[in-house]
Scaffold this motif. Structure first.
Motif, PDB file in Angstrom:
ATOM      1  N   ASP A   5       1.168  -0.693  -0.514  1.00 29.97           N
ATOM      2  CA  ASP A   5       0.127  -0.229   0.267  1.00 29.97           C
ATOM      3  C   ASP A   5       1.000   1.158  -0.103  1.00 29.97           C
ATOM      4  OD1 ASP A   5      -1.691   1.797   1.276  1.00 29.97           O
ATOM      5  OD2 ASP A   5      -3.396   0.880   1.637  1.00 29.97           O
ATOM      6  N   THR A   8       0.229   3.509   3.432  1.00 32.22           N
ATOM      7  CA  THR A   8       0.702   3.491   4.011  1.00 32.22           C
ATOM      8  C   THR A   8       1.956   2.922   4.363  1.00 32.22           C
ATOM      9  OG1 THR A   8      -0.695   1.184   4.232  1.00 32.22           O
ATOM     10  CG2 THR A   8      -2.030   3.367   5.001  1.00 32.22           C
ATOM     11  N   LEU A  12       0.581  -5.788   1.896  1.00 27.89           N
ATOM     12  CA  LEU A  12      -0.712  -6.307   2.134  1.00 27.89           C
ATOM     13  C   LEU A  12      -0.240  -7.597   1.656  1.00 27.89           C
ATOM     14  CD1 LEU A  12      -2.251  -4.156  -0.007  1.00 27.89           C
ATOM     15  CD2 LEU A  12      -2.376  -4.076   2.494  1.00 27.89           C
ATOM     16  N   GLY A  56     -11.587  -4.684  -0.080  1.00 28.52           N
ATOM     17  CA  GLY A  56     -12.045  -4.404   1.018  1.00 28.52           C
ATOM     18  C   GLY A  56      -9.912  -3.207   1.427  1.00 28.52           C
ATOM     19  N   ASP A  57      -9.649  -4.400   2.186  1.00 19.99           N
ATOM     20  CA  ASP A  57      -8.364  -3.624   2.765  1.00 19.99           C
ATOM     21  C   ASP A  57      -7.384  -4.666   1.336  1.00 19.99           C
ATOM     22  OD1 ASP A  57      -8.596  -6.703   3.030  1.00 19.99           O
ATOM     23  OD2 ASP A  57      -7.502  -5.948   5.350  1.00 19.99           O
ATOM     24  N   CYS A  58      -7.664  -4.779   0.720  1.00 20.29           N
ATOM     25  CA  CYS A  58      -6.542  -5.900  -0.574  1.00 20.29           C
ATOM     26  C   CYS A  58      -5.557  -6.358  -0.156  1.00 20.29           C
ATOM     27  CB  CYS A  58      -5.970  -4.531  -1.050  1.00 20.29           C
ATOM     28  SG  CYS A  58      -6.847  -3.362  -2.386  1.00 20.29           S
ATOM     29  N   LYS A  59      -6.035  -7.122   1.337  1.00 18.90           N
ATOM     30  CA  LYS A  59      -4.871  -8.077   1.610  1.00 18.90           C
ATOM     31  C   LYS A  59      -5.676  -9.380   1.179  1.00 18.90           C
ATOM     32  CE  LYS A  59      -3.594  -6.047   5.482  1.00 18.90           C
ATOM     33  NZ  LYS A  59      -3.500  -6.045   7.564  1.00 18.90           N
TER      34      LYS A  59
END
Length: 259
Positions: A5, A8, A12, A56-59
């Motif tokens: 990311d 941040t 991920l 979502g959080d792409c994880k």
């Protein structure tokens, strides 16, 4: 291969492979990513294509690639998605340039004599209709994306490690230099550790930028053509912002469109 990311700095996803990753690239729509792994220790060099999830959080990314193939013959050293992401353009250790189907891994087109030495970089033009390659054979070349024909050639006196195409102005930027093993006994001037600007239509050198104290390994230009960055064996990344004279210059007079 790792997915980060950029806002941040969070990692991920990590994909593990038995040999080193030599190149990564994104498709135009950011939905696909590819990587090339090294041929070593009994493992074939492979190109893997992953479908990237943006939910979502792409994880939650897939562990397995949607495509995996090993080019027959000379191993691939660099690769990029062609426009629309349906094909992959590759550069090879033998100097070959090829076009593969991104879904099946089938070779669609090839130019066995694109270079006489290993291809070290491959970057597309802003519109994707042509691309530039650099090579250990001391040349950079522009190729047609559809048929891989060589359109222009830029010949230097030193092996090249990277080449890119500038938007806004009709230039190709190349960089390289004498092999790193000989750097300690070579002066900066004789080592040719410079980024060099060539007019991409007339195949004429128009300028050089010095600063590195070792071979230049990679060059990237800002998407809006405001600056370029170069990374060298000396451990430095140099960011060069173009001044107003660069944008005002008309080195070939009436051959360039008026503002």
């Amino acid at each position: 291969m790792k997915l980060w990311d950029i806002k941040t700095g969070e990692c991920l996803k990590t994909w593990e492979f038995p040999t080193a990753v030599k190149r990564v690239a994104w498709s135009d729509d950011d939905n696909l990513a590819l990587c090339i792994t090294e041929q070593r220790s009994g493992y074939q060099g492979a190109i893997r294509v992953y479908e990237i999830s943006h939910e979502g959080d792409c994880k939650n990314q897939p562990d397995e690639p949607i495509t995996e193939f090993s080019p027959i013959g000379s191993k691939a050293t660099v690769a990029a998605f062609a426009p629309l992401g349906h094909e992959i353009i590759t550069g090879h250790e033998s100097g070959k340039v090829a076009l593969f189907d991104a879904k099946t891994g089938e070779e669609i087109e090839s130019n066995e004599r694109a270079h006489s030495g290993a291809v070290t970089d491959l970057q597309l033009s802003p519109d994707g209709t042509y691309f530039v390659t650099s090579s250990k054979d001391k040349t950079a070349r522009i190729h047609d994306t559809k048929n891989l024909a060589v359109i222009k050639t830029f010949t230097t006196e030193t092996p090249l490690n990277s080449a890119c195409i500038t938007p806004l102005k009709p230039y190709v930027i190349v960089g390289g230099g004498q092999d790193a093993r000989s750097v300690t006994t070579t002066s900066t001037r004789s080592g040719k550790f410079e980024t060099r600007f060539w007019h991409r239509v007339f195949e004429e050198e128009v300028g050089r930028v010095r600063g590195h104290f070792g071979p230049i390994n990679t060059i990237a230009v800002h998407p809006e053509g405001k600056c370029f960055a170069s990374g060298g064996e000396d451990g430095y990344v140099r960011v060069h912002w173009f001044d107003d004279s660069y944008f005002r210059s008309r080195p070939y007079g009436d051959l360039e469109p008026a503002d």
